[in-house]
Design a protein around this motif. Structure first.
Motif, PDB file in Angstrom:
ATOM      1  N   TRP A 112      -9.008  -4.115   3.430  1.00 45.19           N
ATOM      2  CA  TRP A 112      -9.192  -4.767   2.124  1.00 45.19           C
ATOM      3  C   TRP A 112      -8.046  -5.728   1.836  1.00 45.19           C
TER       4      TRP A 112
ATOM      5  N   CYS B 277      -7.963   0.572   3.620  1.00 49.32           N
ATOM      6  CA  CYS B 277      -7.037  -0.043   2.677  1.00 49.32           C
ATOM      7  C   CYS B 277      -6.444  -1.328   3.263  1.00 49.32           C
TER       8      CYS B 277
ATOM      9  N   TRP C 188      -4.065  -6.733  -8.310  1.00 55.10           N
ATOM     10  CA  TRP C 188      -5.354  -6.086  -8.111  1.00 55.10           C
ATOM     11  C   TRP C 188      -5.130  -4.801  -7.325  1.00 55.10           C
ATOM     12  N   THR C 189      -5.755  -3.712  -7.732  1.00 55.03           N
ATOM     13  CA  THR C 189      -5.575  -2.438  -7.041  1.00 55.03           C
ATOM     14  C   THR C 189      -6.926  -1.852  -6.638  1.00 55.03           C
ATOM     15  N   GLN C 190      -6.897  -1.090  -5.548  1.00 51.46           N
ATOM     16  CA  GLN C 190      -8.103  -0.434  -5.050  1.00 51.46           C
ATOM     17  C   GLN C 190      -7.673   0.813  -4.294  1.00 51.46           C
ATOM     18  N   SER C 191      -8.416   1.897  -4.446  1.00 54.95           N
ATOM     19  CA  SER C 191      -8.138   3.152  -3.743  1.00 54.95           C
ATOM     20  C   SER C 191      -9.135   3.362  -2.610  1.00 54.95           C
ATOM     21  N   PHE C 192      -8.654   3.966  -1.521  1.00 58.88           N
ATOM     22  CA  PHE C 192      -9.469   4.188  -0.333  1.00 58.88           C
ATOM     23  C   PHE C 192      -9.210   5.580   0.226  1.00 58.88           C
TER      24      PHE C 192
ATOM     25  N   TYR D 204       0.846  -1.195   0.000  1.00 60.63           N
ATOM     26  CA  TYR D 204       0.000   0.000   0.000  1.00 60.63           C
ATOM     27  C   TYR D 204       0.880   1.243   0.000  1.00 60.63           C
TER      28      TYR D 204
ATOM     29  N   VAL E 272      -3.743   3.639  -1.615  1.00 63.84           N
ATOM     30  CA  VAL E 272      -3.881   2.675  -2.701  1.00 63.84           C
ATOM     31  C   VAL E 272      -3.330   1.334  -2.243  1.00 63.84           C
TER      32      VAL E 272
END
Length: 85
Positions: free
Chosen positions: A80, A77, A67-71, A49, A57
Protein backbone atom coordinates in the motif's frame (compact mmCIF):
# COMPACT_ATOMS: atom_id res chain seq x y z
CA UNK A 1 11.77 13.71 19.39
CA UNK A 2 11.36 15.02 15.84
CA UNK A 3 15.15 15.27 15.64
CA UNK A 4 15.33 11.57 16.47
CA UNK A 5 12.80 10.74 13.74
CA UNK A 6 14.65 12.87 11.20
CA UNK A 7 17.95 11.24 12.20
CA UNK A 8 16.35 7.80 11.76
CA UNK A 9 15.09 8.83 8.31
CA UNK A 10 18.63 9.76 7.26
CA UNK A 11 20.08 6.56 8.75
CA UNK A 12 17.54 4.23 7.16
CA UNK A 13 17.58 5.64 3.63
CA UNK A 14 19.07 3.10 1.30
CA UNK A 15 17.50 0.08 3.04
CA UNK A 16 15.13 -2.46 1.51
CA UNK A 17 12.47 0.21 0.97
CA UNK A 18 14.48 3.46 1.13
CA UNK A 19 11.42 5.69 1.11
CA UNK A 20 9.34 3.55 3.48
CA UNK A 21 10.70 3.63 7.00
CA UNK A 22 9.95 1.51 10.07
CA UNK A 23 9.10 3.47 13.20
CA UNK A 24 7.70 2.62 16.61
CA UNK A 25 4.27 3.44 18.00
CA UNK A 26 5.62 6.42 19.96
CA UNK A 27 7.09 7.99 16.82
CA UNK A 28 3.79 7.37 14.98
CA UNK A 29 1.93 9.18 17.78
CA UNK A 30 4.27 12.14 17.44
CA UNK A 31 3.77 12.31 13.68
CA UNK A 32 -0.01 11.99 13.96
CA UNK A 33 -0.09 14.58 16.74
CA UNK A 34 2.11 17.10 14.94
CA UNK A 35 -0.76 18.98 13.26
CA UNK A 36 -1.80 20.92 16.35
CA UNK A 37 -3.02 24.01 14.49
CA UNK A 38 -5.59 22.17 12.36
CA UNK A 39 -5.57 22.64 8.62
CA UNK A 40 -1.78 22.49 8.62
CA UNK A 41 0.49 19.68 7.59
CA UNK A 42 1.89 16.78 9.60
CA UNK A 43 5.66 16.40 10.01
CA UNK A 44 8.04 14.93 9.15
CA UNK A 45 6.94 13.98 5.67
CA UNK A 46 7.61 10.49 4.37
CA UNK A 47 6.14 7.00 4.41
CA UNK A 48 6.27 5.02 7.62
CA UNK A 49 5.01 1.78 9.14
CA UNK A 50 4.90 0.13 12.54
CA UNK A 51 3.45 -2.94 14.19
CA UNK A 52 0.57 -2.52 16.65
CA UNK A 53 -0.20 -5.90 18.16
CA UNK A 54 -1.17 -8.18 15.28
CA UNK A 55 -1.72 -5.27 12.87
CA UNK A 56 0.69 -3.38 10.67
CA UNK A 57 -0.09 0.32 10.33
CA UNK A 58 1.06 2.37 7.36
CA UNK A 59 1.33 6.14 7.44
CA UNK A 60 1.61 7.85 4.07
CA UNK A 61 2.69 11.33 5.01
CA UNK A 62 4.40 12.10 1.72
CA UNK A 63 2.13 15.12 1.23
CA UNK A 64 1.86 16.08 4.91
CA UNK A 65 -1.72 14.76 5.13
CA UNK A 66 -0.87 11.59 7.17
CA UNK A 67 -3.10 9.02 5.49
CA UNK A 68 -3.22 5.86 7.60
CA UNK A 69 -4.28 2.28 6.92
CA UNK A 70 -4.09 -0.93 8.98
CA UNK A 71 -3.20 -4.34 7.56
CA UNK A 72 -2.93 -7.92 8.78
CA UNK A 73 0.46 -8.40 7.09
CA UNK A 74 3.61 -6.33 6.73
CA UNK A 75 3.72 -7.27 3.04
CA UNK A 76 0.30 -5.72 2.35
CA UNK A 77 1.22 -2.62 4.34
CA UNK A 78 4.42 -2.08 2.32
CA UNK A 79 2.51 -2.75 -0.89
CA UNK A 80 0.00 0.00 0.00
CA UNK A 81 2.77 2.44 0.90
CA UNK A 82 4.49 1.71 -2.43
CA UNK A 83 1.22 2.53 -4.23
CA UNK A 84 0.67 -1.03 -5.40
CA UNK A 85 -2.42 -1.70 -3.34
Amino acid sequence: MFRAIKAAVKRLKGGTHPHILPIDKEAASLILGSNTEGGGKYTPTGKFYYQDGELWVGIDNSTGDAWTQSFFSKKECIKWLKGDG
